[in-house]
Design a protein around this motif. Structure first.
Motif, mmCIF file in Angstrom:
data_model
loop_
_atom_site.group_PDB
_atom_site.id
_atom_site.type_symbol
_atom_site.label_atom_id
_atom_site.label_comp_id
_atom_site.label_asym_id
_atom_site.label_seq_id
_atom_site.Cartn_x
_atom_site.Cartn_y
_atom_site.Cartn_z
ATOM 1 N N MET A 164 0.837 -1.201 0.000
ATOM 2 C CA MET A 164 0.000 0.000 0.000
ATOM 3 C C MET A 164 0.874 1.254 0.000
ATOM 4 S SD MET A 164 -3.122 1.166 -0.063
ATOM 5 C CE MET A 164 -4.252 -0.084 0.593
ATOM 6 N N GLU A 165 1.912 1.255 0.804
ATOM 7 C CA GLU A 165 2.806 2.413 0.879
ATOM 8 C C GLU A 165 3.452 2.689 -0.481
ATOM 9 O OE1 GLU A 165 6.687 3.988 3.454
ATOM 10 O OE2 GLU A 165 5.855 1.984 3.817
ATOM 11 N N GLU A 166 3.886 1.648 -1.163
ATOM 12 C CA GLU A 166 4.512 1.805 -2.478
ATOM 13 C C GLU A 166 3.508 2.330 -3.506
ATOM 14 O OE1 GLU A 166 7.892 -1.764 -2.275
ATOM 15 O OE2 GLU A 166 5.847 -2.205 -2.952
ATOM 16 N N ILE A 167 2.288 1.807 -3.453
ATOM 17 C CA ILE A 167 1.255 2.236 -4.408
ATOM 18 C C ILE A 167 0.926 3.712 -4.216
ATOM 19 C CG2 ILE A 167 -1.165 1.957 -5.104
ATOM 20 C CD1 ILE A 167 -0.860 -1.039 -4.393
ATOM 21 N N VAL A 168 0.719 4.130 -2.975
ATOM 22 C CA VAL A 168 0.361 5.524 -2.697
ATOM 23 C C VAL A 168 1.503 6.458 -3.098
ATOM 24 C CG1 VAL A 168 -0.160 7.179 -0.856
ATOM 25 C CG2 VAL A 168 -1.325 4.959 -0.912
ATOM 26 N N GLU A 169 2.730 6.049 -2.841
ATOM 27 C CA GLU A 169 3.893 6.862 -3.228
ATOM 28 C C GLU A 169 3.963 7.010 -4.749
ATOM 29 O OE1 GLU A 169 8.764 6.707 -2.821
ATOM 30 O OE2 GLU A 169 7.547 5.524 -1.435
ATOM 31 N N ASN A 170 3.738 5.897 -5.460
ATOM 32 C CA ASN A 170 3.751 5.925 -6.923
ATOM 33 C C ASN A 170 2.617 6.792 -7.458
ATOM 34 O OD1 ASN A 170 2.925 4.837 -9.714
ATOM 35 N ND2 ASN A 170 4.903 3.845 -9.429
#
Length: 274
Positions: A137-143
């Motif tokens: 989730m953290e990676e998706i939101v950052e992207n």
């Protein structure tokens, strides 16, 4: 598992919603004393037929927090939910989703796309693709935050009739624009809509749109374009072909515009997102 939710203003074709198993919370539309749920009991095509035959503009309103909570609670408790909403600068939907998160008992991240129509929808697709590839989730939101920052949103108004009906332009100004065949390009910037250019004549209007796109990037080979329209399918198809011929993009998605943006786009309106 990460699951994706959006509101109906994302204007994504059903095949893409099904492909990525995206849950949709519908906005409400009030038109001639009748209330509809967008995409549920009123299709975009039906909406534009009704709107163009009405002397009054329709009104749209965000889903209630309870509507969001109901959708969130349909998922398993161990699912991570990512809900992407229309820009908080255009609608109260983002706030409703946050309240829906609070009253649900699910693990929800709410993301403000700062966009509308397919500029919102393309972010939903990006999120779903990343989730499918196993990103956190953290990676998706950052992207998504980076993707959102680079999103271009061009709103092409062939007529100013609905802007006049909505009280944002006088009837006199609207009449002058019609007589002079003035077209308008608006741009979505940081979640709100701003004036970009006024152009006289349809050919110049479309040519200038292509020029603006060419000014934004040198290489579009990895770019997905979104085109939404208010029933002017031929115009949208011509624009799709122009974009393919000039920029050779990864893909071009074409679909009807929903009520939220379509109300102000009016007849022959288009939104190009990339």
């Amino acid at each position: 598992m990460i699951k994706i939710i959006t509101d109906s203003s994302a204007d994504l074709p059903k095949e893409l919603l099904d492909r990525y198993d995206v849950a949709v919370v519908p906005l409400k539309i009030q038109l001639e004393n009748e209330e509809f749920l967008e995409g549920i009991n009123l299709t975009p095509k039906e909406f534009f037929v009704k709107m163009f035959s009405s002397s009054e503009l329709p009104k749209t309103s965000q889903p209630s927090p309870a509507a969001f909570a109901e959708v969130f609670n349909k998922f398993e408790k161990n699912d991570e939910l990512l809900c992407l909403t229309i820009s908080s600068g255009l609608s109260g939907t983002y706030q409703s989703a946050l309240l829906g998160k609070d009253i649900s008992n699910r693990n929800v991240t709410v993301f403000d796309t700062l966009a509308g129509s397919l500029s919102h929808g393309l972010q939903v697709v990006r999120a779903a693709e990343l989730a499918e590839k196993g990103h956190s989730m953290e990676e998706i939101v950052e992207n998504l935050a980076e993707y959102r920052k680079n999103m271009n949103i061009l709103i092409l108004l062939d007529t100013l009739e609905n802007i006049v009906k909505g009280g944002r332009l006088s009837r006199f100004q609207g009449s002058v624009a019609k007589i002079l065949n003035i077209k308008v390009i608006l741009e979505g910037i940081n979640g709100v809509v701003e004036m970009k250019e006024k152009i006289r004549g349809t050919k110049k209007f479309h040519k200038r749109t292509i020029e603006i796109i060419s000014e934004r990037k040198a290489d579009f080979s990895d770019t997905i374009f979104g085109i939404t329209h208010t029933g002017n399918e031929d115009d949208a198809e011509l624009m799709r072909q122009e974009i393919i011929q000039n920029f050779n993009p990864k893909d071009v998605i074409v679909h009807y515009m929903g009520a939220t943006m379509g109300t102000y786009a009016g007849k022959n309106g288009m939104i190009i997102s990339f």
